[in-house]
Design a protein around this motif. Structure first.
Motif, PDB file in Angstrom:
ATOM      1  N   ALA A  30       0.830  -1.206   0.000  1.00 34.27           N
ATOM      2  CA  ALA A  30       0.000   0.000   0.000  1.00 34.27           C
ATOM      3  C   ALA A  30       0.865   1.257   0.000  1.00 34.27           C
ATOM      4  N   VAL A  31       1.961   1.246   0.755  1.00 32.60           N
ATOM      5  CA  VAL A  31       2.861   2.405   0.781  1.00 32.60           C
ATOM      6  C   VAL A  31       3.523   2.596  -0.576  1.00 32.60           C
ATOM      7  N   VAL A  32       3.978   1.512  -1.192  1.00 28.53           N
ATOM      8  CA  VAL A  32       4.643   1.599  -2.502  1.00 28.53           C
ATOM      9  C   VAL A  32       3.664   2.099  -3.560  1.00 28.53           C
ATOM     10  N   LEU A  37       1.666   6.463  -7.000  1.00 31.93           N
ATOM     11  CA  LEU A  37       0.585   7.329  -7.467  1.00 31.93           C
ATOM     12  C   LEU A  37       0.919   8.810  -7.254  1.00 31.93           C
ATOM     13  N   LEU A  38       1.557   9.132  -6.154  1.00 31.96           N
ATOM     14  CA  LEU A  38       1.972  10.513  -5.927  1.00 31.96           C
ATOM     15  C   LEU A  38       2.988  10.974  -6.967  1.00 31.96           C
ATOM     16  N   ALA A  43       4.212  14.054 -11.840  1.00 39.14           N
ATOM     17  CA  ALA A  43       4.741  14.099 -13.209  1.00 39.14           C
ATOM     18  C   ALA A  43       3.680  14.594 -14.186  1.00 39.14           C
ATOM     19  N   VAL A  44       2.457  14.129 -14.026  1.00 34.81           N
ATOM     20  CA  VAL A  44       1.381  14.566 -14.916  1.00 34.81           C
ATOM     21  C   VAL A  44       1.128  16.062 -14.741  1.00 34.81           C
ATOM     22  N   SER A  45       1.166  16.539 -13.497  1.00 33.33           N
ATOM     23  CA  SER A  45       0.947  17.968 -13.276  1.00 33.33           C
ATOM     24  C   SER A  45       2.065  18.802 -13.900  1.00 33.33           C
ATOM     25  N   LEU A  46       3.304  18.323 -13.841  1.00 34.62           N
ATOM     26  CA  LEU A  46       4.407  19.052 -14.478  1.00 34.62           C
ATOM     27  C   LEU A  46       4.254  19.083 -15.997  1.00 34.62           C
TER      28      LEU A  46
END
Length: 115
Positions: A30-32, A37-38, A43-46
């Protein structure tokens, strides 16, 4: 009546779907996945920011290029209006605005001009 049947089905299936204590592997996974996802979201926002800025620069350059003749005409019109205003002031006051004349109680001289 159908509502009761649906509740019974949900109650029965819900009892079998109750999660137990999570294992260490499930927590690590779950952490990975959350970290991945973060990173993907960042990357998508950049990429989106770069696309929007690039489009803004291209559109701005296009508008600047297409309005260059209009800006030139406006500058020439402003210069003509200023010259006409200066000419009207000279005609009204009856003075020429040459070097050495007194303008508003201030006298200025052109040092390069020879008499």
């Amino acid at each position: 009546m159908q509502f009761d049947k649906q509740q019974e089905r949900l109650g029965q299936s819900g009892a079998t779907m109750r999660p137990g204590p999570r294992s260490l592997l499930a927590k690590a996974l779950a952490v990975v996945i959350g970290a991945a996802l973060l990173v993907v979201g960042f990357a998508v926002s950049l990429v989106m920011l770069a696309v929007v800025l690039g489009a803004g620069v291209v559109i701005g350059a296009f508008v600047w290029w297409k309005t260059r003749d209009l800006r030139k005409q406006l500058r020439e019109q402003a210069m003509r209006a200023q010259q006409m205003h200066e000419q009207q002031v000279r005609e009204r006051t009856g003075q020429r605005m040459d070097n050495g004349d007194v303008i508003e109680d201030v006298e200025f001289h052109d040092e390069t001009r020879q008499k």
